[in-house]
Design a protein around this motif. Structure first.
Motif, PDB file in Angstrom:
ATOM      1  N   ILE A 306      50.196  35.071  51.478  1.00  0.00           N
ATOM      2  CA  ILE A 306      49.744  35.331  50.356  1.00  0.00           C
ATOM      3  C   ILE A 306      50.587  35.136  49.040  1.00  0.00           C
ATOM      4  O   ILE A 306      51.627  35.572  48.966  1.00  0.00           O
ATOM      5  CB  ILE A 306      49.133  36.787  50.193  1.00  0.00           C
ATOM      6  N   ILE A 307      50.205  34.183  48.172  1.00  0.00           N
ATOM      7  CA  ILE A 307      51.030  34.021  46.808  1.00  0.00           C
ATOM      8  C   ILE A 307      50.204  34.574  45.845  1.00  0.00           C
ATOM      9  O   ILE A 307      48.900  34.347  45.624  1.00  0.00           O
ATOM     10  CB  ILE A 307      51.065  32.449  46.916  1.00  0.00           C
ATOM     11  N   SER A 308      51.032  35.317  45.216  1.00  0.00           N
ATOM     12  CA  SER A 308      50.620  36.038  43.799  1.00  0.00           C
ATOM     13  C   SER A 308      51.131  35.714  42.656  1.00  0.00           C
ATOM     14  O   SER A 308      52.329  35.557  42.574  1.00  0.00           O
ATOM     15  CB  SER A 308      50.680  37.650  44.229  1.00  0.00           C
ATOM     16  N   VAL A 309      50.337  35.228  41.645  1.00  0.00           N
ATOM     17  CA  VAL A 309      50.821  34.630  40.683  1.00  0.00           C
ATOM     18  C   VAL A 309      50.273  35.378  39.268  1.00  0.00           C
ATOM     19  O   VAL A 309      49.432  35.144  38.514  1.00  0.00           O
ATOM     20  CB  VAL A 309      50.491  33.252  40.460  1.00  0.00           C
ATOM     21  N   PRO A 310      51.270  36.624  38.867  1.00  0.00           N
ATOM     22  CA  PRO A 310      51.003  37.048  37.598  1.00  0.00           C
ATOM     23  C   PRO A 310      51.745  36.195  36.527  1.00  0.00           C
ATOM     24  O   PRO A 310      51.394  36.253  35.376  1.00  0.00           O
ATOM     25  CB  PRO A 310      51.723  38.409  37.729  1.00  0.00           C
ATOM     26  N   GLY A 311      52.769  35.285  36.955  1.00  0.00           N
ATOM     27  CA  GLY A 311      53.455  34.487  35.862  1.00  0.00           C
ATOM     28  C   GLY A 311      52.234  33.714  34.918  1.00  0.00           C
ATOM     29  O   GLY A 311      51.419  33.210  35.731  1.00  0.00           O
ATOM     30  N   VAL A 312      52.599  33.359  33.632  1.00  0.00           N
ATOM     31  CA  VAL A 312      51.582  32.733  32.943  1.00  0.00           C
ATOM     32  C   VAL A 312      51.740  31.144  33.054  1.00  0.00           C
ATOM     33  O   VAL A 312      52.689  30.638  32.864  1.00  0.00           O
ATOM     34  CB  VAL A 312      51.718  33.165  31.495  1.00  0.00           C
ATOM     35  N   TYR A 313      50.257  30.518  33.385  1.00  0.00           N
ATOM     36  CA  TYR A 313      50.424  29.188  33.447  1.00  0.00           C
ATOM     37  C   TYR A 313      49.183  28.739  32.343  1.00  0.00           C
ATOM     38  O   TYR A 313      48.276  29.415  32.033  1.00  0.00           O
ATOM     39  CB  TYR A 313      49.967  28.476  34.717  1.00  0.00           C
ATOM     40  N   SER A 314      49.552  27.605  31.456  1.00  0.00           N
ATOM     41  CA  SER A 314      48.875  27.387  30.329  1.00  0.00           C
ATOM     42  C   SER A 314      47.489  26.441  30.496  1.00  0.00           C
ATOM     43  O   SER A 314      46.565  26.233  30.149  1.00  0.00           O
ATOM     44  CB  SER A 314      49.550  27.049  28.998  1.00  0.00           C
ATOM     45  N   GLY A 315      48.155  25.046  31.545  1.00  0.00           N
ATOM     46  CA  GLY A 315      47.119  24.214  31.217  1.00  0.00           C
ATOM     47  C   GLY A 315      47.311  23.458  32.618  1.00  0.00           C
ATOM     48  O   GLY A 315      46.562  23.821  33.577  1.00  0.00           O
ATOM     49  N   GLY A 329      47.432  27.514  55.632  1.00  0.00           N
ATOM     50  CA  GLY A 329      46.519  28.720  55.421  1.00  0.00           C
ATOM     51  C   GLY A 329      46.715  29.794  54.489  1.00  0.00           C
ATOM     52  O   GLY A 329      46.510  30.902  54.762  1.00  0.00           O
ATOM     53  N   LEU A 330      47.530  29.380  53.458  1.00  0.00           N
ATOM     54  CA  LEU A 330      47.822  30.505  52.359  1.00  0.00           C
ATOM     55  C   LEU A 330      46.581  30.685  51.424  1.00  0.00           C
ATOM     56  O   LEU A 330      45.638  30.258  51.197  1.00  0.00           O
ATOM     57  CB  LEU A 330      49.032  29.726  51.595  1.00  0.00           C
ATOM     58  N   THR A 331      46.768  31.950  50.923  1.00  0.00           N
ATOM     59  CA  THR A 331      45.826  32.350  49.954  1.00  0.00           C
ATOM     60  C   THR A 331      46.595  32.616  48.664  1.00  0.00           C
ATOM     61  O   THR A 331      47.844  33.207  48.615  1.00  0.00           O
ATOM     62  CB  THR A 331      45.257  33.889  50.385  1.00  0.00           C
ATOM     63  N   MET A 332      46.074  32.210  47.448  1.00  0.00           N
ATOM     64  CA  MET A 332      46.597  32.293  45.970  1.00  0.00           C
ATOM     65  C   MET A 332      45.969  33.480  45.479  1.00  0.00           C
ATOM     66  O   MET A 332      44.626  33.139  45.556  1.00  0.00           O
ATOM     67  CB  MET A 332      46.688  31.046  45.457  1.00  0.00           C
ATOM     68  N   ARG A 333      46.308  34.259  44.814  1.00  0.00           N
ATOM     69  CA  ARG A 333      45.688  35.349  43.991  1.00  0.00           C
ATOM     70  C   ARG A 333      46.321  35.329  42.714  1.00  0.00           C
ATOM     71  O   ARG A 333      47.646  35.430  42.598  1.00  0.00           O
ATOM     72  CB  ARG A 333      45.487  36.799  44.494  1.00  0.00           C
ATOM     73  N   THR A 334      45.700  35.198  41.539  1.00  0.00           N
ATOM     74  CA  THR A 334      46.166  35.149  40.343  1.00  0.00           C
ATOM     75  C   THR A 334      45.433  35.890  39.142  1.00  0.00           C
ATOM     76  O   THR A 334      44.379  36.518  39.497  1.00  0.00           O
ATOM     77  CB  THR A 334      46.613  33.660  39.925  1.00  0.00           C
ATOM     78  N   GLY A 335      45.864  35.759  38.079  1.00  0.00           N
ATOM     79  CA  GLY A 335      44.902  36.149  36.973  1.00  0.00           C
ATOM     80  C   GLY A 335      45.748  36.980  35.949  1.00  0.00           C
ATOM     81  O   GLY A 335      46.896  37.624  36.255  1.00  0.00           O
ATOM     82  N   GLN A 336      45.068  36.982  34.721  1.00  0.00           N
ATOM     83  CA  GLN A 336      45.553  38.030  33.696  1.00  0.00           C
ATOM     84  C   GLN A 336      45.337  39.470  34.401  1.00  0.00           C
ATOM     85  O   GLN A 336      44.474  39.491  35.075  1.00  0.00           O
ATOM     86  CB  GLN A 336      45.034  37.908  32.443  1.00  0.00           C
ATOM     87  N   THR A 337      45.822  40.298  33.954  1.00  0.00           N
ATOM     88  CA  THR A 337      45.991  41.764  34.509  1.00  0.00           C
ATOM     89  C   THR A 337      44.694  42.625  34.148  1.00  0.00           C
ATOM     90  O   THR A 337      44.441  42.771  33.088  1.00  0.00           O
ATOM     91  CB  THR A 337      46.978  42.566  34.193  1.00  0.00           C
ATOM     92  N   HIS A 338      44.132  42.981  35.045  1.00  0.00           N
ATOM     93  CA  HIS A 338      42.731  43.956  34.986  1.00  0.00           C
ATOM     94  C   HIS A 338      43.450  45.374  34.549  1.00  0.00           C
ATOM     95  O   HIS A 338      43.411  46.395  35.320  1.00  0.00           O
ATOM     96  CB  HIS A 338      41.904  44.241  36.180  1.00  0.00           C
TER      97      HIS A 338
END
Lengths: 391, 180
Positions: A306-315, A329-338
């Protein structure tokens, strides 16, 4: 009142501005007691995030005391309450808020027509950020209007210093969410790129969630020493090969879980030619982000990981190895924080003495020194990791 | 500028009453001016190379002028970016190339050699400004070998790392953590 105001690229000033006013019955106004400069504020400082306008007040890590409440706050807040303000503005009523997906609240982005066009769908309103997220004035100021205040707050008890609670607004839940998104199991190795404030919180979160081994990657000695103090094995990417060291530390398997706490402004060094190319493309505006860390994570992550992306990407990011990503077969999860999804649990952990997030603070200065501290933080001068401002 | 941007703010949003001092130093303003100058010159060189070569009596070198135009535009963009120091050093290098190209046209049979001398004078003046701006905008990051404070005692775990690890071992399902 005094506030830190964005005037353009690398130009933040401590201005005198008019005091905020209640605009809606659900608003509250707080007197800010502490606020902080976040790594994502540096993206705004560099004007890498589109949609900033001169006159925008910065800041989305804020806490303080309620001094005024609107008639629609419904008794959920009253004058004198001590609150931390989550950086995501939430209504608490829409479908996404009910699902706990607070950072994609469907109500609070007051400039959703812009965000709909750029992102496909609008996300939540954010304090002190771009007009794509509502253009709400931020909290690096003496006072802050909190919209939807009946839902957008974290009530905190007296007796715990601001420094321990302030980071509930962003970096602590951000690091925590990044680790939770990894579904950590007791045999996992978690590799974390970037030992800035969010990276430091992600390291501690991975430990608290029971990772077998945490590996932290950066190039700054002070940040690596802080990461090591938090229980991580460290890799200095300027003096060691990240790929080889990760192989060595995982018996050739690669880390099961990877967390990107760097985002769109990854380090540019000549030994990594893709970073030079990204920077050149960014300059001529054919690429907005420098996704070196994403590429490296996809390459080193153990298949099925699993790849988790809290770092900010803009475009837009070029040359992501989607072949490796798909075939492994990787999974990516990201997003601004809930933010509010996690804060009840995290506040309890602070109260119980399990963790003290104030460890990350290296500089505390008056608000008026904020503009200079943006430069100090950006240039990593004086071993700066985290700046707290006192209005 | 912020007066215009106030149009998009709502009535109760704070607005600037008095602006504080800017972080921009005179050298930053100079870098910005040189960046725009570079882009302007580059556009002229790229789109009107014949006018340039005719003025200098160097007909037949239009492709070279066009290439110099691209170089000017790129170094101008870099001088306007957060990497302005690199852009300004690129401009200093470009000034050398400009001077060399101009000197090659300074022959006794060139009827426009007066224009070339004038252009060389301008390049010299601009090169001094470029060099000054490049010197003054050096990144203020500490050098790699600078002494840094280390933080070996900042674990963040008041009860110690081992206590945090052993508590974590008691969690039945890590994936559910945080969902109270």
């Amino acid at each position: 009142m005094k506030a830190l105001v964005w005037h353009g690229k690398e130009d933040i000033r401590c201005d005198t501005v008019t005091d905020p006013e209640i605009q809606d019955p659900r608003d509250a106004i707080i007197k800010v007691t502490s606020c902080a400069i976040c790594g994502s504020d540096l993206h705004l400082f560099h004007n890498f995030i589109p949609g900033m306008l001169p006159g925008d007040i910065m800041g989305h890590e804020t806490m303080g005391e309620v001094v005024e409440v609107g008639s629609g706050v419904d008794g959920k807040l009253k004058k004198g309450d001590r609150i931390v303000v989550p950086f995501t503005i939430i209504c608490g009523e829409c479908d996404q808020c009910k699902r706990g997906n607070f950072s994609v609240c469907e109500t609070t982005n007051r400039k959703r027509h812009l965000a709909d066009k750029v992102f496909g769908h609008a996300t939540a309103g954010l304090f002190g950020y771009t007009h794509l997220t509502g253009g709400y004035p931020g909290g690096q100021a003496e006072y802050l209007r909190v919209p939807f205040a009946d839902a957008t707050h974290i009530k905190v008890p007296a007796g715990i210093p601001d420094e321990q609670l302030l980071f509930l607004s962003d970096i602590f839940p951000t690091g925590w969410q990044a680790a939770v998104q990894c579904d950590i199991t007791p045999t996992d190795t978690v590799a974390i790129w970037g030992c800035g404030p969010v990276g430091q919180m992600a390291i501690r979160s991975a430990i608290l969630l029971g990772a077998n081994q945490v590996i932290a990657i950066d190039c700054l000695p002070e940040r690596l020493s802080m990461a090591e103090a938090g229980g991580a094995t460290t890799i200095n990417f300027e003096t060691e090969s990240v790929l080889e060291r990760l192989k060595e530390l995982t018996d050739g398997r690669g880390p099961e879980k990877c967390i990107d706490c760097v985002g769109m402004e990854s380090h540019v060094i000549s030994s990594l030619p893709d970073t030079l190319l990204d920077r050149a493309k960014q300059l001529v505006m054919v690429e907005s982000d420098r996704p070196h860390v994403l590429r490296e994570m996809i390459y080193v992550c153990r298949p099925g990981g699993i790849i988790s992306v809290p770092g900010v990407y803009s475009g837009f990011s070029d040359m992501l190895p989607m072949g490796a990503f798909m075939n492994k077969g990787l999974t990516m999860r990201t997003g601004q924080t809930h933010v509010n999804r996690w804060t009840e649990d995290l506040l309890r952990r602070i109260e119980d003495g399990e963790i003290d997030p104030s460890f990350v603070i290296t500089h505390t200065v008056p608000l008026e020194q904020g503009p200079e501290m943006y430069q100090v933080f950006r240039d990593k001068r004086d071993s700066c990791v985290k700046v707290v401002l006192k209005p | 500028m912020f007066h215009f941007s106030n149009i998009v703010r709502t009535k109760g949003d704070p607005k600037i009453v008095e602006s504080g001092p800017s972080l921009k130093r005179p050298e930053d303003q100079l870098a910005r001016a040189l960046g725009w100058f570079s882009i302007g010159l580059g556009v002229v060189e790229f789109f009107a190379p014949r006018r340039v070569t005719e003025t200098l009596g160097m007909e037949g070198h239009e492709t070279l002028v066009r290439a110099f135009g691209v170089r000017e535009i790129l170094s101008g963009i870099m001088s306007l970016s957060v990497d302005k120091n690199a852009g300004l050093w690129a401009r200093v290098g470009g000034d050398g190339l400009d001077a060399a190209a101009l000197l090659s046209g300074l022959t006794s049979d060139n009827p426009r050699k007066g224009n070339i001398a004038l252009a060389l004078l301008m390049v010299g003046g601009i090169a001094m400004l470029d060099y000054r701006a490049a010197q003054d905008t050096k990144p203020r990051r500490p050098p790699r070998d600078a002494r840094r404070k280390l933080y070996p005692n900042r674990s963040g775990f008041p009860k110690g790392i081992e206590s945090a690890r052993s508590k974590a071992r008691q969690i039945p399902s890590h994936a559910a953590a945080g969902q109270s």
